[in-house]
Design an enzyme around this catalytic site. Structure first.
Site, PDB file in Angstrom:
ATOM      1  N   GLY A  16       0.842  -1.200   0.000  1.00  0.00           N
ATOM      2  CA  GLY A  16       0.000   0.000   0.000  1.00  0.00           C
ATOM      3  C   GLY A  16       0.868   1.237   0.000  1.00  0.00           C
ATOM      4  O   GLY A  16       0.533   2.272   0.570  1.00  0.00           O
ATOM      5  N   ARG A  18       1.610   3.585  -1.855  1.00  0.00           N
ATOM      6  CA  ARG A  18       1.225   4.882  -2.430  1.00  0.00           C
ATOM      7  C   ARG A  18       0.170   5.575  -1.583  1.00  0.00           C
ATOM      8  O   ARG A  18      -0.388   6.599  -1.976  1.00  0.00           O
ATOM      9  CB  ARG A  18       0.706   4.697  -3.864  1.00  0.00           C
ATOM     10  CG  ARG A  18       1.757   4.172  -4.823  1.00  0.00           C
ATOM     11  CD  ARG A  18       2.956   5.086  -4.896  1.00  0.00           C
ATOM     12  NE  ARG A  18       2.638   6.349  -5.547  1.00  0.00           N
ATOM     13  CZ  ARG A  18       3.315   7.475  -5.368  1.00  0.00           C
ATOM     14  NH1 ARG A  18       4.321   7.531  -4.505  1.00  0.00           N
ATOM     15  NH2 ARG A  18       2.983   8.582  -6.017  1.00  0.00           N
ATOM     16  N   PHE A  20      -1.281   7.538   1.976  1.00  0.00           N
ATOM     17  CA  PHE A  20      -0.877   8.788   2.637  1.00  0.00           C
ATOM     18  C   PHE A  20       0.332   8.580   3.562  1.00  0.00           C
ATOM     19  O   PHE A  20       1.420   9.116   3.326  1.00  0.00           O
ATOM     20  CB  PHE A  20      -2.084   9.339   3.398  1.00  0.00           C
ATOM     21  CG  PHE A  20      -1.786  10.507   4.298  1.00  0.00           C
ATOM     22  CD1 PHE A  20      -0.902  11.508   3.908  1.00  0.00           C
ATOM     23  CD2 PHE A  20      -2.409  10.616   5.532  1.00  0.00           C
ATOM     24  CE1 PHE A  20      -0.644  12.593   4.729  1.00  0.00           C
ATOM     25  CE2 PHE A  20      -2.160  11.698   6.359  1.00  0.00           C
ATOM     26  CZ  PHE A  20      -1.269  12.677   5.968  1.00  0.00           C
ATOM     27  N   ALA A  21       0.164   7.786   4.618  1.00  0.00           N
ATOM     28  CA  ALA A  21       1.253   7.582   5.577  1.00  0.00           C
ATOM     29  C   ALA A  21       2.405   6.798   4.946  1.00  0.00           C
ATOM     30  O   ALA A  21       3.581   7.042   5.238  1.00  0.00           O
ATOM     31  CB  ALA A  21       0.737   6.850   6.811  1.00  0.00           C
ATOM     32  N   LYS A 135      -9.831  -4.063  11.173  1.00  0.00           N
ATOM     33  CA  LYS A 135      -8.503  -3.769  11.713  1.00  0.00           C
ATOM     34  C   LYS A 135      -8.219  -4.662  12.932  1.00  0.00           C
ATOM     35  O   LYS A 135      -7.089  -5.146  13.105  1.00  0.00           O
ATOM     36  CB  LYS A 135      -8.401  -2.298  12.106  1.00  0.00           C
ATOM     37  CG  LYS A 135      -8.135  -1.349  10.947  1.00  0.00           C
ATOM     38  CD  LYS A 135      -6.763  -1.575  10.346  1.00  0.00           C
ATOM     39  CE  LYS A 135      -6.426  -0.542   9.282  1.00  0.00           C
ATOM     40  NZ  LYS A 135      -5.107  -0.810   8.644  1.00  0.00           N
TER      41      LYS A 135
END
Length: 534
Positions: A16, A18, A20-21, A135
């Site tokens: 993942g 690409r 934000f974090a 999650k």
């Protein structure tokens, strides 16, 4: 690109990558020169932003220190290919160590606030939303995998990430401010929150990797655990939002609305979305889970991360806020671009004085129109006059006004009286021609419609004609009194609301239209479908 590595190279994978974090984590790993970095994501090829192209990431990709591989984590063969030769994987499965990015929401039930929560908190019996529930399931799998075949794992729970590159928090906050929705505070406004600057989140991942790779007591204590990650500077949620808004040139929220007032509205919005979502309605911002998140306190203790991972924020909260504001200069109040051309509501109304009046473009003109309509209502409509009587009164008042206006001197006490020229009442040849053409075109259209009906082939057109005529018959039954009392106030409000909420209303109408078309097709198939086989 096929991932390959030599014995001398140390590779890590960021799945993942690409996101934000994850983008910030990749840049930090490159700067620290700890690993060669392989970015794994769904897109077939990587598309760098202009800033990335000329920055650390672009240079690293050109030098070969960063690779990109397209991988769907649901496909085992693609996962094996992406992870080949990697020592560490950030976020998903890995050969030597695994660092999973989770969320503090895994311990939030959506009802009770959390103050200085620790990792000893158990999962709630029911999570606030599906995101939190999945999650938590991921965390459980990661914890169970710790120690299997030498694999060391841990879970990072960063709280409310913000910073440059954010595509959710700040853009949605600005969109709300521009739509006039950011004036409201849900709850009493005193709920505390822990926010985490994105660079601190990336730093926490690096700290976790170092701890797991250290060996001995350090890695054994660090592995198999979950860690809350914050900026260690709790702040009132609405104060944080206010600082972002003020920094971007918008007003602070100030109107407090109790959460118990918003919850029923949120449930109604959620129900409407469940019905119209399949037909194109956009995901609503106002949901029960969102109301709970905005009105509850959520702060967390980072002592465990500090002791076992050696984590401490590298960017203070206020500095993070400043950097975030600076990075979104294109979203400031002063940069808001004006609508190009006429709005849809204005086009519907013809874009002239009528549109300007009903859309309150010219306040003086609108108020004048309202006063005239009120005067007409009280003098002609409320008295119960017939149409001929009302028309006679209107002509009488107009005649008296024009005559008195005509005999007035050009100046009274120094004020100039503007005379109405006779040309105001003159109809030019062009206007007469256009008017005649309009009448002829309308007549020809009607004749064409009658011819189509005479043929008896177009059921759709027939139903449309019937529907329009029924509407006209109902409209004809409405009294002049009702038109003034109900119709005109609605006209002055509805068009203005539509102009302000054009996208939202169009989205809802599109949903209704899709739903109606689907039902229409089903009915048509039931009524006429069998004829195809006769």
């Amino acid at each position: 690109m096929t991932p390959e590595s030599s014995d001398a190279e140390r590779w890590c994978v960021v799945t993942g990558g690409r996101g934000f974090a994850a983008r910030h984590l990749v840049e930090m790993l490159v700067r620290y020169e700890m690993f060669l970095v392989r970015i794994a994501d769904l897109a077939p090829a990587i598309q760098l932003d202009p800033q990335e192209q000329s920055g650390v990431l672009g240079e690293a990709m050109r030098s070969g220190r960063v690779q990109y591989v397209s991988a769907d984590l649901r496909d085992k063969s693609q996962v094996v290919k992406a992870f080949k030769g990697a020592e560490v994987v950030f976020h998903m499965a890995a050969p030597d160590s695994l660092i999973y990015t989770s969320s503090p929401s895994v311990v939030f039930d959506g009802v009770h606030g959390i103050l200085n929560g620790s990792e000893s908190m158990a999962y709630p019996s029911k999570h606030n939303d599906s995101y939190s529930a999945t999650k938590a399931e991921g965390e459980a799998l990661i914890m169970d995998a710790n120690g299997c075949n030498g694999l060391l794992t841990c879970c990072i729970r960063p709280s409310s990430i913000f910073g440059p590159g954010d595509r959710l928090l700040v853009p949605s906050l600005v969109a709300a401010a521009r739509a006039g929705k950011s004036k409201f505070i849900i709850g009493d406004g005193n709920n505390l929150y822990d926010f985490t600057y994105v660079e601190n989140v990336a730093h926490a991942h690096v700290c976790a990797e170092r701890a797991l790779a250290s060996g001995g007591d350090v890695s054994s204590k660090a592995s198999g655990q979950a860690y809350f990650i914050t900026n260690m500077e709790p702040i009132k949620f609405w104060e944080f939002m206010s600082q972002l808004l003020e920094g971007l040139g918008y007003e602070r929220p100030s109107i407090k609305i109790p959460a118990f007032v918003m919850m029923p509205i949120a449930y109604v919005v959620e129900l409407i979305y469940k019905l119209l979502g399949p037909y194109g309605m956009k995901v609503p911002q106002l949901t029960p889970s969102r109301v709970r998140l905005l009105s509850c306190s959520r702060t967390f203790d980072c002592t465990k991360a500090k002791d076992r991972l050696g984590y401490a924020p590298v960017v203070p909260l206020q500095e993070g806020i400043r950097r975030t504001i600076d990075s979104f200069s294109h979203l400031t109040a002063g940069s808001q671009s004006k609508r190009e051309g006429l709005s849809k509501a204005s086009r519907i109304l013809g874009g002239g004085k009528v549109a300007d009046t009903l859309l309150w473009k010219d306040l003086k003109q609108t108020l004048t129109a309202v006063l005239i309509l009120v005067s007409i209502y009280y003098n002609f409509v409320a008295t119960g006059s017939t149409i001929i009587t009302a028309l006679s009164k209107a002509l009488l008042v107009s005649s008296v006004f024009l005559f008195l206006h005509g005999i007035l001197p050009e100046k009274i006490f120094g004020y100039t009286i503007e005379k109405i020229p006779a040309s105001k009442f003159h109809v030019s040849k062009d206007t007469s021609h256009h008017l005649s053409l309009s009448v002829v075109t309308s007549w020809n259209t009607t004749v064409k419609a009658l011819k189509s009906l005479c043929q008896g082939n177009d059921w759709s057109f027939f139903l449309k004609v019937v529907f329009v005529l029924l509407i006209m018959s109902f409209a004809g039954a409405v009294s002049l009194h009702s038109i003034f009392v109900i119709g005109l106030p609605i006209a002055f409000i509805v068009f203005l609301v539509y102009e302000k909420k054009e996208q939202e209303i169009d989205s809802v109408m599109l949903g209704f239209k899709s739903f109606a078309c689907k039902r229409k097709n089903e009915v048509s198939e039931k009524l006429f479908g069998s004829k195809k086989y006769d």
